[in-house]
Design a protein around this motif. Structure first.
Motif: not given
Length: 517
Positions: A75-88
């Motif tokens: 299989p093709n390489a697995i890419i891992e991404l992150f989002q950090l959502h702040l709370d106002s």
């Protein structure tokens, strides 16, 4: 593989795979398991693998968007991404940070996914595996602090909420394959694993090299109890007239549920009885047809299947069996009368009746409108096709006066003197003659019920009336053509139908059992 978007009115064969028209967070695409032609609008897609939905003549089954890629030998390489959502509220900002760990498939710079750049940042993310022991994972996210950038962010949010250390910030973990990234030949933001959503539970460690955060699911945050708010028997905790309460009526009540005149005295008692006087029952104008289960009603947001309905022409124990749209309901029983119907008919020239084509759907008390029908006329009786009205039909209504003359007469004997008296001539009436003509029906005060003999300048002459001695000079007359034409008449009930919200869908607060029993 890249997937094509679903299309309306399209023939699909078994095995065809489509994606939703917008990017979904559950990482699913949909395989045709029953061939046919799709519907006019996109269906509500299932959110679990193997979930199905019928779309016109097609049946779709949900499958993983990356199942085919992971089943190959290499299989093709697995890419891992992150989002950090702040709370106002907690952090003073709703900023979202996008980053990846810098070792994805030997990528040495930023990654672009679905049009969004993810910054390369040294990260170690572990502990995402689920076990069968019944406990939820608590992943660890260790982020490089070289240059003290994370420390600076912590200091910033701690100025808003003391010692917060990014607690409560949402972390979204996105995984896809390298070949689906922007810029690749097969770029496709729909092809991914289901998004994982976590929350920063606590800062586990901080030093000059790195900051470590412990993550938790929304159900596993430290110090958070379910249910989130305490439930107290018979006390509603919703803000009165707020979003959860939903009451915005113009009926006002005091804290003891007594009706008051002004909003200034409007106070909710926070009891079940307080909700009852505000929400149930409610009445709305509507129409039904004899023998039909369809009801047209004013648009209202709080209808529920199973609600009892009562009112004109509604059999007892009738409920809502289906909600067709915002103004159309289906009832569990057919109506026994029609609240709005139109009939062809001819009004009488001699009394307060109209003869109609048939009396189906007509009921005593209904309002009647149409040619020659005075305002506020209602049905007072029905005899076959003859409908008796509360007002006699006419086309013109006018006030007039009798034409006065004087006549000398003796009183006593001849030597005593003369006198005079006024004769009011019932045959002649001063009146606005616009629209009046000989032969028209005329009726009104002082018992006049005849026809116009002739029309002069500002005066009409009546048939069958001679000189009369009246004390009253003024007269109110009504006129109708001698042969009224056939016309269409509408019979309508000013019907208000009562809906009581059943206990399975009470529109009010957090009482133990309210809305559940």
């Amino acid at each position: 593989m890249a997937y094509t978007a679903w299309a309306s009115a399209t023939s699909y064969a078994v095995g065809a795979i489509v994606r939703a028209s917008t990017v979904q967070d559950f990482g699913l695409v949909f395989k045709c398991t029953t061939a046919g032609t799709s519907g006019a609008t996109q269906p509500a897609w299932p959110t679990l693998i193997d979930g199905t939905v019928v779309d016109g003549g097609v049946t779709w089954t949900a499958i993983s968007a990356v199942y085919e890629d992971l089943s190959v030998l290499a299989p093709n390489a697995i890419i891992e991404l992150f989002q950090l959502h702040l709370d106002s509220t907690l952090h003073g900002s709703s900023t979202i940070y996008y980053f990846h760990n810098g070792v994805n498939a030997a990528v040495t710079g930023n990654i672009t996914w679905n049009g969004q750049a993810y910054v390369r940042l040294p990260i170690e993310a572990t502990g995402f595996d689920y076990s069968s022991t019944g406990t939820l994972p608590r992943p660890s996210l260790t982020v490089s602090n070289i240059g003290s950038s994370i420390t600076a962010l912590l200091l910033q949010v701690n100025m808003i909420t003391a010692d917060n250390d990014l607690g409560g910030a949402k972390v979204v973990r996105i995984r896809t394959l390298k070949k689906y990234l922007d810029g690749e030949a097969g770029a496709d933001p729909h092809a991914k694993f289901p998004d994982e959503i976590w929350y920063v539970d606590r800062k586990a460690n901080e030093n000059r090299a790195a900051v470590e955060f412990e993550l938790a699911s929304k159900f596993d945050l430290a110090g958070v109890m379910l249910p989130r708010r305490q439930i107290i028997a018979n006390v509603c905790q919703w803000a009165y007239r707020g979003g959860e309460c939903g009451y915005n009526g113009t009926d006002y009540y005091d804290i003891n549920d007594n009706k008051v005149a002004s909003s200034a005295s409007d106070v909710c008692g926070k009891r079940l009885s307080s909700c009852n006087v505000r929400f149930t029952p409610f009445t709305l104008a509507g129409t039904v047809t004899n023998g039909s289960t369809s009801m047209t009603i004013e648009s209202y947001f709080n209808f529920n299947v199973g609600q009892p309905v009562s009112g004109l022409g509604i059999p007892s124990a009738t409920t809502i069996s289906a909600i067709v749209d915002a103004t159309t309901l289906t009832l569990s029983q057919a109506a026994t009368m029609t609240t709005l119907s139109t009939k062809t008919g001819t009004v009488s020239t001699s009394d307060a009746t109209v003869v109609v084509s048939n009396n189906t759907g007509i009921s005593v008390g209904q309002a009647v409108t149409g040619t020659y029908i005075p305002a506020s006329t209602t049905v007072t009786g029905i005899a076959s096709t003859t409908v008796t009205l509360s007002n006699r039909p006419h086309s013109i209504a006018r006030a007039g006066t009798y034409v006065p003359t004087t006549e000398e007469y003796f009183y006593g004997d001849e030597s005593s003197g003369y006198g005079s008296r006024t004769i009011l001539t019932g045959q002649q009436i001063n009146i606005d003659t616009t629209g009046l003509s000989a032969g028209m029906i005329v009726f009104g005060s002082n018992g006049i019920d005849t026809t116009i003999a002739s029309v002069g300048s500002g005066v009409i002459y009546l048939n069958g009336y001679g000189d009369l001695y009246f004390d009253q000079v003024g007269v109110q007359l009504y006129f109708l053509p001698a042969s009224p034409s056939s016309a269409t008449y509408t019979f309508a009930s000013n019907a208000k139908y009562t809906f009581r919200t059943p206990d399975t869908a009470l529109p009010f607060g957090s009482y133990p059992g309210a809305g559940l029993s």
